[in-house]
Design a protein around this motif. Structure first.
Motif, mmCIF file in Angstrom:
data_model
loop_
_atom_site.group_PDB
_atom_site.id
_atom_site.type_symbol
_atom_site.label_atom_id
_atom_site.label_comp_id
_atom_site.label_asym_id
_atom_site.label_seq_id
_atom_site.Cartn_x
_atom_site.Cartn_y
_atom_site.Cartn_z
ATOM 1 N N HIS A 11 0.869 -1.186 0.000
ATOM 2 C CA HIS A 11 0.000 0.000 0.000
ATOM 3 C C HIS A 11 0.897 1.224 0.000
ATOM 4 N N ALA A 12 0.552 2.226 -0.806
ATOM 5 C CA ALA A 12 1.385 3.437 -0.818
ATOM 6 C C ALA A 12 0.559 4.645 -1.211
ATOM 7 N N LYS A 13 1.011 5.779 -0.696
ATOM 8 C CA LYS A 13 0.337 7.034 -1.028
ATOM 9 C C LYS A 13 1.362 8.055 -1.473
ATOM 10 N N SER A 17 0.382 14.791 -0.933
ATOM 11 C CA SER A 17 -1.069 14.975 -0.888
ATOM 12 C C SER A 17 -1.767 13.913 -0.057
ATOM 13 N N GLY A 18 -1.074 12.802 0.197
ATOM 14 C CA GLY A 18 -1.715 11.717 0.929
ATOM 15 C C GLY A 18 -2.636 10.870 0.077
ATOM 16 N N GLU A 19 -2.680 11.172 -1.227
ATOM 17 C CA GLU A 19 -3.550 10.393 -2.113
ATOM 18 C C GLU A 19 -3.049 8.946 -2.200
ATOM 19 N N VAL A 20 -3.963 7.999 -1.968
ATOM 20 C CA VAL A 20 -3.585 6.582 -1.987
ATOM 21 C C VAL A 20 -3.528 6.085 -3.430
ATOM 22 N N SER A 46 3.478 2.840 -13.052
ATOM 23 C CA SER A 46 4.750 3.565 -12.918
ATOM 24 C C SER A 46 5.052 3.861 -11.459
ATOM 25 N N THR A 47 4.005 4.122 -10.693
ATOM 26 C CA THR A 47 4.184 4.361 -9.259
ATOM 27 C C THR A 47 4.807 3.130 -8.599
#
Ligand SMILES: Nc1ncnc2c1ncn2[C@@H]1O[C@H](COP(=O)(O)OP(=O)(O)O)[C@@H](O)[C@H]1O
Ligand SMILES: [Mg+2]
Length: 253
Positions: A11-13, A17-20, A46-47
């Protein structure tokens, strides 16, 4: 020791911005295999690649990334390279004043943790250039400075071949690589294929998989792997589109 690259419930954000973005990615690439990750734009492909590389603009909130059983989450990007990872977008930056060859020799020494003789270095270079059907003129130019898109891509693959990573993460950014650049990527990856090399090939389109036949294909949507299969899955996707996978994922069939 388990010889694999494992992404476990990642899990990553976005740090700012904290957007997950990643919502529980599970993926295993055994050493010796080439796996493809496909998915629509914005899925988080890409993330995922950048987080494996250790990009500080993202924050891992749960899960783990393991190389041969060992977590790399706390490691700096250069330490990850020493563990055998190669990330194609590690140095997309232009470095005026540093020649391509010097940069690569330093990268190789950093990876091996020891001096590499000029002879060994040139031997590796020659092999890579020969496979990629390239001449030496690219070596004395400043890294990526004024390189065309195709040259950058070819250079990246040349670096991979010289560095001989255990696991390579290659993001075929969706911006249209021409067919020659695709073929070069394929030539390099196929030359690396073998029991001591694994790769995760991130791609939006199926076409590169005509040249690099993957051992497995994973489809990513909305921050998760929603289905996996053999090379035929890429062809089915090309034919039926990502909407088809969405239905599969919903019905669970
Ligand atoms: N650094 C960032 N800042 C803002 N939004 C980002 C950032 N990185 C990724 N995103 C967003 O996360 C989503 C996934 O992006 P990305 O991983 O590039 O998808 P893909 O490679 O599958 O097309 C997109 O909505 C994208 O806009
Ligand atoms: Mg992408």
């Amino acid at each position: 020791m388990v010889n694999q690259l494992e992404i476990r419930n990642l899990h990553a954000k976005i740090a700012d911005s904290g957007e997950v973005i990643l919502k529980g990615v599970n993926l295993v690439v055994p050493k010796g295999q080439i796996h493809a990750v496909m998915g629509p734009n914005g899925a988080g492909k890409s993330t995922l690649g950048k987080i494996i590389a250790g990009d500080p603009s993202y924050e891992v909130t749960a899960g783990d990334i393991l190389v041969d059983g060992e977590s790399i989450l706390e490691l700096e990007p250069d330490e990850r390279a020493r563990k055998g990872l190669f990330l194609a977008f590690q140095y997309p930056v232009e470095v005026p004043g540093v020649s391509n060859a010097n940069f690569l020799r330093l990268a190789l020494q950093a990876k091996k943790g020891e001096e590499v003789s000029m002879m060994e270095f040139y031997d590796r270079l020659q092999r890579a250039l020969k496979t990629l059907d390239w001449d030496e003129s690219i070596l004395t130019r400043y890294l990526n400075d004024g390189f065309s898109g195709g040259e950058k891509k070819r250079n990246e693959i040349m670096h991979m071949m010289v560095l001989e990573p255990t696991y390579a993460i290659l993001d075929e950014t969706d911006s249209g690589l021409d067919i020659d650049a695709l073929k070069v990527v394929a030539k390099g990856v196929n030359a690396m294929r073998g029991p001591n090399f694994g790769a995760l090939l991130i791609t939006h389109y199926q076409r590169i998989l005509n040249y690099i036949v993957p051992d497995a294909v994973h489809v990513m949507m909305d921050g998760r792997i929603v289905t996996s299969g053999g090379p035929e899955l890429a062809l089915q996707l090309e034919e039926r589109g990502y909407e088809w996978v969405k239905e599969l994922a919903v019905t669970g069939s």
